[in-house]
Structures are given as C-alpha cells and as structure tokens.
Write a protein that holds these residues in place. Structure first.
Motif, PDB file in Angstrom:
ATOM      1  N   LEU A  25     -63.523 -72.790 -12.273  1.00 42.13           N
ATOM      2  CA  LEU A  25     -64.614 -73.748 -12.130  1.00 42.13           C
ATOM      3  C   LEU A  25     -65.608 -73.217 -11.101  1.00 42.13           C
ATOM      4  N   LEU A  26     -66.825 -72.986 -11.534  1.00 44.38           N
ATOM      5  CA  LEU A  26     -67.818 -72.339 -10.687  1.00 44.38           C
ATOM      6  C   LEU A  26     -68.161 -73.173  -9.461  1.00 44.38           C
ATOM      7  N   VAL A  27     -68.479 -74.445  -9.654  1.00 39.89           N
ATOM      8  CA  VAL A  27     -68.980 -75.256  -8.548  1.00 39.89           C
ATOM      9  C   VAL A  27     -67.950 -75.414  -7.427  1.00 39.89           C
ATOM     10  N   PRO A  28     -66.696 -75.823  -7.712  1.00 42.43           N
ATOM     11  CA  PRO A  28     -65.713 -75.905  -6.619  1.00 42.43           C
ATOM     12  C   PRO A  28     -65.486 -74.569  -5.922  1.00 42.43           C
ATOM     13  N   ALA A  29     -65.464 -73.478  -6.688  1.00 44.66           N
ATOM     14  CA  ALA A  29     -65.257 -72.156  -6.090  1.00 44.66           C
ATOM     15  C   ALA A  29     -66.405 -71.802  -5.159  1.00 44.66           C
ATOM     16  N   LEU A  30     -67.630 -72.038  -5.607  1.00 44.82           N
ATOM     17  CA  LEU A  30     -68.790 -71.711  -4.791  1.00 44.82           C
ATOM     18  C   LEU A  30     -68.828 -72.565  -3.529  1.00 44.82           C
ATOM     19  N   ALA A  31     -68.493 -73.858  -3.654  1.00 50.85           N
ATOM     20  CA  ALA A  31     -68.473 -74.738  -2.484  1.00 50.85           C
ATOM     21  C   ALA A  31     -67.461 -74.247  -1.456  1.00 50.85           C
ATOM     22  N   THR A  32     -66.309 -73.789  -1.922  1.00 49.71           N
ATOM     23  CA  THR A  32     -65.283 -73.285  -1.009  1.00 49.71           C
ATOM     24  C   THR A  32     -65.736 -71.988  -0.349  1.00 49.71           C
ATOM     25  N   VAL A  33     -66.338 -71.098  -1.126  1.00 46.80           N
ATOM     26  CA  VAL A  33     -66.873 -69.845  -0.570  1.00 46.80           C
ATOM     27  C   VAL A  33     -67.874 -70.159   0.535  1.00 46.80           C
ATOM     28  N   PHE A  34     -68.786 -71.079   0.245  1.00 50.18           N
ATOM     29  CA  PHE A  34     -69.826 -71.400   1.218  1.00 50.18           C
ATOM     30  C   PHE A  34     -69.236 -72.054   2.466  1.00 50.18           C
ATOM     31  N   ALA A  35     -68.292 -72.982   2.286  1.00 48.13           N
ATOM     32  CA  ALA A  35     -67.698 -73.668   3.438  1.00 48.13           C
ATOM     33  C   ALA A  35     -67.035 -72.675   4.382  1.00 48.13           C
ATOM     34  N   ARG A  36     -66.302 -71.694   3.815  1.00 51.42           N
ATOM     35  CA  ARG A  36     -65.637 -70.706   4.657  1.00 51.42           C
ATOM     36  C   ARG A  36     -66.653 -69.782   5.330  1.00 51.42           C
ATOM     37  N   ALA A  37     -67.723 -69.447   4.611  1.00 56.18           N
ATOM     38  CA  ALA A  37     -68.763 -68.593   5.198  1.00 56.18           C
ATOM     39  C   ALA A  37     -69.489 -69.333   6.322  1.00 56.18           C
ATOM     40  N   ALA A  38     -69.771 -70.623   6.121  1.00 55.96           N
ATOM     41  CA  ALA A  38     -70.432 -71.410   7.162  1.00 55.96           C
ATOM     42  C   ALA A  38     -69.529 -71.575   8.378  1.00 55.96           C
ATOM     43  N   GLU A  39     -68.220 -71.737   8.130  1.00 60.66           N
ATOM     44  CA  GLU A  39     -67.274 -71.854   9.244  1.00 60.66           C
ATOM     45  C   GLU A  39     -67.278 -70.583  10.083  1.00 60.66           C
ATOM     46  N   ARG A  40     -67.301 -69.416   9.449  1.00 63.06           N
ATOM     47  CA  ARG A  40     -67.342 -68.158  10.183  1.00 63.06           C
ATOM     48  C   ARG A  40     -68.657 -68.008  10.944  1.00 63.06           C
ATOM     49  N   ALA A  41     -69.755 -68.474  10.344  1.00 62.64           N
ATOM     50  CA  ALA A  41     -71.058 -68.371  11.003  1.00 62.64           C
ATOM     51  C   ALA A  41     -71.106 -69.205  12.278  1.00 62.64           C
ATOM     52  N   LEU A  42     -70.502 -70.386  12.232  1.00 62.34           N
ATOM     53  CA  LEU A  42     -70.541 -71.295  13.378  1.00 62.34           C
ATOM     54  C   LEU A  42     -69.418 -71.045  14.374  1.00 62.34           C
ATOM     55  N   ARG A  43     -68.522 -70.137  14.037  1.00 66.21           N
ATOM     56  CA  ARG A  43     -67.401 -69.848  14.926  1.00 66.21           C
ATOM     57  C   ARG A  43     -67.891 -69.307  16.271  1.00 66.21           C
ATOM     58  N   GLY A  44     -68.986 -68.611  16.266  1.00 64.14           N
ATOM     59  CA  GLY A  44     -69.552 -68.072  17.500  1.00 64.14           C
ATOM     60  C   GLY A  44     -70.516 -69.016  18.174  1.00 64.14           C
ATOM     61  N   GLY A  45     -70.556 -70.280  17.712  1.00 65.64           N
ATOM     62  CA  GLY A  45     -71.467 -71.263  18.284  1.00 65.64           C
ATOM     63  C   GLY A  45     -72.681 -71.467  17.407  1.00 65.64           C
ATOM     64  N   VAL A  46     -73.378 -72.592  17.608  1.00 64.11           N
ATOM     65  CA  VAL A  46     -74.582 -72.900  16.845  1.00 64.11           C
ATOM     66  C   VAL A  46     -75.717 -71.988  17.309  1.00 64.11           C
ATOM     67  N   LEU A  47     -76.373 -71.370  16.362  1.00 63.63           N
ATOM     68  CA  LEU A  47     -77.462 -70.437  16.668  1.00 63.63           C
ATOM     69  C   LEU A  47     -78.648 -71.186  17.274  1.00 63.63           C
ATOM     70  N   HIS A  48     -79.216 -70.627  18.335  1.00 68.15           N
ATOM     71  CA  HIS A  48     -80.415 -71.169  18.958  1.00 68.15           C
ATOM     72  C   HIS A  48     -81.545 -70.154  18.835  1.00 68.15           C
ATOM     73  N   GLY A  49     -82.759 -70.648  18.940  1.00 72.91           N
ATOM     74  CA  GLY A  49     -83.918 -69.778  18.885  1.00 72.91           C
ATOM     75  C   GLY A  49     -85.097 -70.426  19.569  1.00 72.91           C
ATOM     76  N   TYR A  50     -86.145 -69.637  19.792  1.00 73.12           N
ATOM     77  CA  TYR A  50     -87.350 -70.144  20.448  1.00 73.12           C
ATOM     78  C   TYR A  50     -88.287 -70.762  19.413  1.00 73.12           C
ATOM     79  N   VAL A  51     -88.766 -71.966  19.721  1.00 69.88           N
ATOM     80  CA  VAL A  51     -89.692 -72.687  18.847  1.00 69.88           C
ATOM     81  C   VAL A  51     -90.946 -73.019  19.650  1.00 69.88           C
ATOM     82  N   TYR A  52     -92.103 -72.659  19.123  1.00 69.96           N
ATOM     83  CA  TYR A  52     -93.376 -72.927  19.817  1.00 69.96           C
ATOM     84  C   TYR A  52     -93.698 -74.415  19.746  1.00 69.96           C
ATOM     85  N   ARG A  53     -94.045 -75.000  20.874  1.00 72.55           N
ATOM     86  CA  ARG A  53     -94.362 -76.423  20.927  1.00 72.55           C
ATOM     87  C   ARG A  53     -95.622 -76.664  21.758  1.00 72.55           C
ATOM     88  N   GLU A  54     -96.350 -77.717  21.378  1.00 75.41           N
ATOM     89  CA  GLU A  54     -97.479 -78.221  22.158  1.00 75.41           C
ATOM     90  C   GLU A  54     -97.180 -79.671  22.471  1.00 75.41           C
TER      91      GLU A  54
END
Length: 405
Positions: free
Chosen positions: A99-128
């Motif tokens: 089943l494509l959709v459940p497989a893809l959702a699981t792939v993405f969930a594990r990839a997102a977990e690895r991405a956030l394992r090092g903390g939430v990414l921060h960056g500079y945003v220009y503001r006025e």
C-alpha cells in the motif's frame, strides 16, 4: 455509507453497480478514473496513470478510491530519488508494504524524526517592527513619517533568529496532512503527532502554497524529510484541465511525471561526463509567428546548442509507436533544427532501426527502460541509453571522467 473501490493503475475493473450519487462523484475526477456503462446497468472502472488513495464525495456519494501501482512500493519510491538511504539502511519495514500511502507516511515520519533528532532548525528572518527599544537598525524615514520624530516608539529593522522558517513550515504542513491520509498505521499517526508537538508556534504550509527554500550546509539534516514533505503536499491536490486545482482528502502520484523526472535525473547524471547538458521542459516556439509554445521533456545540449530531443512516455510500447508520438517528436525536431529525436517508453519492445523521416534528415529512435526489471538490469539499460545519446549525430564523444583530488 462509503464505497471502497480498489483499482490497479491503468487497468480496468470488472463491471459493478454504482448509484447515481457515486457516478456523480467519480465524474468529478476524470484524471483519476474513467467510468464506462456496461450491460445490466453496471459500470466498468479503469484507473489512469496515477496511484494513491483519496476520499471523495459525501453522504450517498462518498467513495474511498485506492489505485495501486503496477510496481512494488520499494521500486516506485526508488524512482522518486533522494530516498535510497532510507530504504537501503533498513530503517523502516514499510518497504514490504503493497500500500503506497501507508508506506510513504511511515517513510516520511521516520525521516522527520531523524531530522528533528538534532533539535528544531532555526534561521534568521528579516523583520520590520515598532519597538520601545532599539533593535537592529533604526528605520529613519519611517520614524520621521510615522512618529513625527518622537522617540516614544522606534521603527526598526532586524534579523530575528527563530524556528518559524520555510523548512519548518513545510515539515509541519506534511506532518499534519500525513496524519489524515487513509490507511496510515496508528503507530505512525502517534509518531506524527509527537513530531507536530515539537513544532509549536510554527505556521504550517498548505498544498499549493509551499514557501521557497534551498539546500544548504545548515539545513542538510532536514533535506531528506523536506523532499518527502514536498512530495506529500504536492500529492494533495489535483490539477484539472482548464480549472483550478481541487483539494482532495488523500494522496496521489502522477506516474507519467515520475517517469519523466526519473529519466531526466538519470540522463543529466549520465551525460555530464561527456560534456553534455540536459534541460527539462524548456519552452520554445513552434511557428515563425511565435504563437504556439512547445516544451520538450528533455533537450540535450552540446557546446551550448541543442543536438537531440528526448520524450518520455509512461506506457507500454506494443509494436510501432503511436503516430501521435512520432508526429510530436518530428515537430520538436523540425522547430529546433535537430536531426535526432528519441522516444523512451516504460516497457515493451523497442524498434531495431530508427524511423527515417521522408524528405528530411530527421531520425526518430525508440528505446525502452523496463521499470519492472531489477535495479541492476535497469541501470544497465540506462547506461546503454546514455551511450547512444552521447554518440549523437556527430558520432561517438569521448567520456571525460573527473580528475580525482
């Protein structure tokens, strides 16, 4: 009551009964399925070149439509690129799922977990902003025009270091959407909810309105998850001819588009050592009045000028190519002044000799990259195609391998 329909990609089903409300629902998505009346008041359904699962309609016309790919899920996601490490490292078990959709959702969930394992990414945003204290630089013109020069509130501009950046917008948007996809396992949904809880205060991206980002050294650990997130968000809308995209509850992949992108990636990488460059979907004009736009799938450039055109066809070649396919490629060659055109099919048997077009120098070559074969055999077939394209009308070209550092 929801009707559950299970179809195969580009394959017709057995005739079955449908209510008027269900017929009306299916008629809204002709890009997904065709419906044909048969004897006895029944209807034959056929999936098109798209795969995935969607929920359509409501009440008596509610339908859950599942279109399974011809290829195994592992092979299909391999064609998408950028995810080989996810499969090869055996970090998930969903690769064996049909089943494509459940497989893809699981792939993405594990990839997102690895991405956030090092903390939430921060960056500079220009503001006025207008603040009571000085931060960044004072916006002098705004201070004088809006505050009459009084220092009660100061107009400033500054770069803020925070998590509300495009990368997190996309990641959270896909996390929220993946939780709603049909058939996703409870364990995957639980993981996605946990990940969403780590992205508090971030505005999630929506399908059709993805913010712009680019891979850098700073967001490197996010890139695999972001590629999958974009895939999930882009698969959440359908584009109908002559109409705006309609939102759907589910996920759909366009197989013809996937094959074209796969072919473009393979040729771009394979032809680079020969000094050749591939350009995808480049716009040109067919007529002298420049009224008709053409966009060949792939143009191959040698020394700054196009020398061949390649057209990807996600279908089985049964005998000779359809006349329309030949006409299309001949038009490309004529408008661009090319002597070679190449049709590449996803399965079938290629023609042994090129088609030599009368009263012109144009030759149309036909190739097949059988996607159902193993990865080794597919790589060999791709290499053979690259060698043929590298030769070109001017004869074989020397491969130039990069000099090791």
């Amino acid at each position: 009551m929801t009707l559950h329909l299970h179809l195969a990609e580009a394959t017709a089903s057995l005739p079955q009964p449908l209510t008027p409300a269900q017929i009306a629902t299916l008629a809204t998505v002709p890009e997904l399925v065709t419906i044909t009346p048969t004897a006895g008041g029944r209807w034959r359904l056929a999936g098109r070149q798209r795969v995935g699962t969607v929920r359509l309609g409501h009440k008596d016309g509610a339908i859950e439509l599942r279109i399974r790919p011809k290829l195994p899920v592992r092979r299909l996601l391999g064609l998408l690129g950028d995810y080989d490490d996810i499969w090869q490292n055996r970090q998930i078990t969903a690769a064996t799922d049909h089943l494509l959709v459940p497989a893809l959702a699981t792939v993405f969930a594990r990839a997102a977990e690895r991405a956030l394992r090092g903390g939430v990414l921060h960056g500079y945003v220009y503001r006025e902003d207008a603040l009571a204290v000085i931060r960044g630089r004072i916006r002098t013109s705004a201070q004088l025009s809006r505050r009459m020069g009084l220092p009660t509130v100061i107009e400033v501009a500054y770069d803020d270091y925070l998590a509300d950046i495009p990368e997190n917008h996309i990641l959270l948007g896909a996390i929220e959407l993946a939780q709603t996809l049909p058939g996703v396992a409870d364990t995957t949904i639980a993981l996605l909810r946990h990940l969403a809880g780590r992205l508090v205060g971030i505005v999630s991206a929506r399908p059709g309105a993805l913010p712009t980002w680019r891979p850098t050294r700073l967001n490197e650990r996010y890139v695999p998850a972001l590629r999958l997130a974009e895939l999930i968000l882009s698969g959440a809308s359908l584009q109908q001819e002559g109409a705006q995209a309609i939102q759907i509850d589910g996920f759909i992949l366009n197989m013809a588009q996937i094959f074209e992108r796969f072919l473009t990636r393979q040729l771009t990488t394979g032809l680079l050592p020969y000094g050749l460059r591939c350009v995808a979907q480049q716009g040109h004009r067919l007529d002298q009045q420049r009224r008709v736009l053409i966009q060949p799938d792939i143009l191959i450039y040698r020394d700054g000028r196009p020398t061949a055109v390649v057209d990807a066809k996600y279908r089985t070649l049964d005998g000779a190519p359809p006349t329309g396919h030949l006409f299309q490629l001949i038009s490309y060659c004529t408008a661009l002044g090319l002597a070679e055109g190449h049709l590449v099919y996803a399965s079938g048997t290629p023609s042994a000799e090129p088609y030599r077009i009368k009263k012109s120098d144009i030759r149309v070559y036909v190739h097949v990259l059988d996607l159902s074969q193993g990865s080794t055999d597919l790589a060999i077939a791709v290499a053979a195609l690259v060698d043929r394209l590298a030769a070109g009308p001017e004869g074989p070209r020397q491969r130039v391998d990069p000099i090791p550092l």
